[in-house]
Design a protein around this motif. Structure first.
Motif, PDB file in Angstrom:
ATOM      1  N   UNK A  81       0.841  -1.195   0.000  1.00  0.00           N
ATOM      2  CA  UNK A  81       0.000   0.000   0.000  1.00  0.00           C
ATOM      3  C   UNK A  81       0.873   1.240   0.000  1.00  0.00           C
ATOM      4  N   UNK A  82       0.311   2.335  -0.475  1.00  0.00           N
ATOM      5  CA  UNK A  82       1.028   3.613  -0.501  1.00  0.00           C
ATOM      6  C   UNK A  82       0.581   4.543   0.621  1.00  0.00           C
ATOM      7  N   UNK A  83      -0.131   3.996   1.610  1.00  0.00           N
ATOM      8  CA  UNK A  83      -0.629   4.841   2.708  1.00  0.00           C
ATOM      9  C   UNK A  83       0.504   5.458   3.522  1.00  0.00           C
ATOM     10  N   UNK A  84       1.614   4.724   3.648  1.00  0.00           N
ATOM     11  CA  UNK A  84       2.730   5.259   4.430  1.00  0.00           C
ATOM     12  C   UNK A  84       3.283   6.532   3.798  1.00  0.00           C
ATOM     13  N   UNK A  85       3.359   6.558   2.481  1.00  0.00           N
ATOM     14  CA  UNK A  85       3.876   7.752   1.816  1.00  0.00           C
ATOM     15  C   UNK A  85       2.880   8.904   1.891  1.00  0.00           C
ATOM     16  N   UNK A  86       1.601   8.587   1.925  1.00  0.00           N
ATOM     17  CA  UNK A  86       0.616   9.649   2.117  1.00  0.00           C
ATOM     18  C   UNK A  86       0.759  10.277   3.502  1.00  0.00           C
ATOM     19  N   UNK A  87       0.960   9.431   4.508  1.00  0.00           N
ATOM     20  CA  UNK A  87       1.176   9.965   5.860  1.00  0.00           C
ATOM     21  C   UNK A  87       2.499  10.718   5.939  1.00  0.00           C
ATOM     22  N   UNK A  88       3.492  10.261   5.188  1.00  0.00           N
ATOM     23  CA  UNK A  88       4.782  10.953   5.184  1.00  0.00           C
ATOM     24  C   UNK A  88       4.644  12.363   4.633  1.00  0.00           C
ATOM     25  N   UNK A  89       3.928  12.494   3.515  1.00  0.00           N
ATOM     26  CA  UNK A  89       3.743  13.820   2.925  1.00  0.00           C
ATOM     27  C   UNK A  89       2.889  14.719   3.803  1.00  0.00           C
ATOM     28  N   UNK A  90       2.101  14.114   4.686  1.00  0.00           N
ATOM     29  CA  UNK A  90       1.306  14.905   5.624  1.00  0.00           C
ATOM     30  C   UNK A  90       2.083  15.290   6.875  1.00  0.00           C
ATOM     31  N   UNK A  91       3.281  14.757   7.031  1.00  0.00           N
ATOM     32  CA  UNK A  91       4.117  15.072   8.184  1.00  0.00           C
ATOM     33  C   UNK A  91       4.970  16.296   7.854  1.00  0.00           C
ATOM     34  N   UNK A  92       4.640  17.417   8.452  1.00  0.00           N
ATOM     35  CA  UNK A  92       5.328  18.677   8.138  1.00  0.00           C
ATOM     36  C   UNK A  92       6.805  18.621   8.520  1.00  0.00           C
ATOM     37  N   UNK A  93       7.133  17.899   9.564  1.00  0.00           N
ATOM     38  CA  UNK A  93       8.529  17.825   9.993  1.00  0.00           C
ATOM     39  C   UNK A  93       9.397  17.161   8.939  1.00  0.00           C
ATOM     40  N   UNK A  94       8.929  16.062   8.358  1.00  0.00           N
ATOM     41  CA  UNK A  94       9.710  15.340   7.360  1.00  0.00           C
ATOM     42  C   UNK A  94       9.804  16.126   6.062  1.00  0.00           C
ATOM     43  N   UNK A  95       8.690  16.664   5.595  1.00  0.00           N
ATOM     44  CA  UNK A  95       8.715  17.392   4.326  1.00  0.00           C
ATOM     45  C   UNK A  95       9.578  18.649   4.410  1.00  0.00           C
ATOM     46  N   UNK A  96       9.482  19.372   5.511  1.00  0.00           N
ATOM     47  CA  UNK A  96      10.325  20.570   5.651  1.00  0.00           C
ATOM     48  C   UNK A  96      11.789  20.199   5.813  1.00  0.00           C
ATOM     49  N   UNK A  97      12.065  19.047   6.437  1.00  0.00           N
ATOM     50  CA  UNK A  97      13.453  18.623   6.586  1.00  0.00           C
ATOM     51  C   UNK A  97      14.080  18.276   5.237  1.00  0.00           C
ATOM     52  N   UNK A  98      13.289  17.743   4.314  1.00  0.00           N
ATOM     53  CA  UNK A  98      13.820  17.489   2.967  1.00  0.00           C
ATOM     54  C   UNK A  98      14.222  18.791   2.288  1.00  0.00           C
ATOM     55  N   UNK A  99      13.389  19.802   2.409  1.00  0.00           N
ATOM     56  CA  UNK A  99      13.726  21.104   1.836  1.00  0.00           C
ATOM     57  C   UNK A  99      14.959  21.699   2.516  1.00  0.00           C
ATOM     58  N   UNK A 100      15.069  21.537   3.814  1.00  0.00           N
ATOM     59  CA  UNK A 100      16.251  22.035   4.527  1.00  0.00           C
ATOM     60  C   UNK A 100      17.508  21.305   4.087  1.00  0.00           C
ATOM     61  N   UNK A 101      17.387  20.016   3.809  1.00  0.00           N
ATOM     62  CA  UNK A 101      18.549  19.264   3.348  1.00  0.00           C
ATOM     63  C   UNK A 101      19.005  19.762   1.987  1.00  0.00           C
ATOM     64  N   UNK A 102      18.059  20.038   1.087  1.00  0.00           N
ATOM     65  CA  UNK A 102      18.425  20.630  -0.203  1.00  0.00           C
ATOM     66  C   UNK A 102      19.076  22.000  -0.004  1.00  0.00           C
ATOM     67  N   UNK A 103      18.543  22.783   0.938  1.00  0.00           N
ATOM     68  CA  UNK A 103      19.099  24.111   1.192  1.00  0.00           C
ATOM     69  C   UNK A 103      20.519  24.049   1.739  1.00  0.00           C
ATOM     70  N   UNK A 104      20.901  22.922   2.317  1.00  0.00           N
ATOM     71  CA  UNK A 104      22.268  22.754   2.823  1.00  0.00           C
ATOM     72  C   UNK A 104      23.160  22.106   1.768  1.00  0.00           C
ATOM     73  N   UNK A 105      22.681  21.047   1.134  1.00  0.00           N
ATOM     74  CA  UNK A 105      23.519  20.254   0.236  1.00  0.00           C
ATOM     75  C   UNK A 105      23.865  21.001  -1.046  1.00  0.00           C
ATOM     76  N   UNK A 106      22.904  21.697  -1.632  1.00  0.00           N
ATOM     77  CA  UNK A 106      23.155  22.370  -2.920  1.00  0.00           C
ATOM     78  C   UNK A 106      24.173  23.513  -2.767  1.00  0.00           C
TER      79      UNK A 106
END
Length: 302
Positions: A81-106
């Motif tokens: 099932x893809x429910x885990x990824x739906x919950x992941x995208x609903x988790x603001x902490x994880x999604x914002x952390x991905x953007x922060x990682x791009x803001x550091x790595x690039x």
């Protein structure tokens, strides 16, 4: 001395023996090559087994995962099932952390590429006092571990207001990535034929134009390889981010660690988050795979 030849009757037998020997040698070589291929395939499968387990775990509900191992889905594919990824995208902490990682790595990758290329060209082709001694200092910085600098740099960043900021993490990664970048690019640029640079200078090219029009295109494979390594190092880093990053806006590695600390059974977020964190470096690597292989082969030949 006179040369004695074998009797005519023995010549076909000798040729047959050589032919049989060559056939046996080719057969042995093919068998050996096949055995090596089989070994490499088996080793690759074992190497990818944890990744496959993580992928399947991210596609299984926590209830089904607790009932048995992730391998149970091969007998019951309907449990995916893809429910885990739906919950992941609903988790603001994880999604914002991905953007922060791009803001550091690039930025950390781009700064290392730009500054490392300029310094590598200077050490390779510009004459200035103390060049060789300064290059030895750069090489010596390669052996300095990151852990040694955590406390003094933390005090420095706290004094100038960069502690727990994205800029501080970027500067730290840039500083520790530059020695290897300068060392690698200097050695690569030094292999460029001097005649080519002198011809460009005779045509009226200055140092900046020579660097941008001649050196950078020739050093593209090495720069691409360095960029892949630097991006992977920064993206997968946890120690520096744990010390210097803002705890309220952490990168993905620290965010996943916080999920483990707060919710030890939060597998429906941890598994897809960890897999998504791993997919991004893989995409970068395969996107620049040709440049990476070209840079590695060019460095090996030189």
């Amino acid at each position: 001395m006179t040369r004695t030849e074998a009797p005519p009757a023995t010549r076909p037998a000798a040729r047959a023996g050589r032919s049989a020997g060559s056939l046996a040698g080719r057969a042995a070589g093919r068998l050996a090559g096949g055995a090596v291929r089989v070994f490499l395939v088996v080793a690759a499968l074992f190497w990818l087994l944890p990744t496959l387990g993580l992928l399947v775990s991210s596609l299984v509900s926590p209830t089904d995962l607790n009932d048995g191992g992730w391998w149970q889905v091969f007998g019951a594919p309907s449990r995916l099932t893809a429910d885990n990824y739906e919950r992941l995208l609903a988790n603001d902490t994880i999604t914002s952390s991905l953007l922060n990682t791009f803001a550091i790595a690039v930025p950390a990758t781009l700064l290392v590429l730009v500054l490392g290329s300029l310094a590598g060209y200077a050490f390779a082709w510009l004459e200035f006092p103390g060049r060789d001694w300064l290059f030895l200092v750069v090489v010596g910085l390669l052996v300095v571990p990151v852990q040694v600098a955590l406390i003094p740099v933390s005090e420095l960043f706290g004094t100038i207001g960069l502690f727990e900021t994205t800029a501080g993490v970027v500067l730290f990664h840039t500083a520790f990535g530059l020695p290897f970048a300068v060392f690698l690019l200097r050695n690569f640029f030094a292999e460029i034929p001097r005649e080519l640079l002198e011809a460009a200078r005779l045509d009226g090219a200055g140092e900046l134009r020579l660097f941008t029009r001649v050196v950078l295109p020739l050093g593209g494979p090495a720069i691409a390889s360095l960029g892949i390594f630097q991006f992977l190092w920064v993206w997968n880093d946890m120690l520096v981010a744990l010390v210097f990053a803002d705890s309220a806006n952490p990168p993905i590695t620290v965010a996943l660690q916080q999920q483990v600390r707060q919710f030890g059974n939060n597998i429906d977020v941890l598994a897809p988050g960890a897999f998504l964190s791993m997919v991004v470096p893989l995409v970068v690597f395969f996107a620049f795979q040709r440049q990476f292989v070209t840079g590695v082969m060019a460095g090996a030949v030189k």
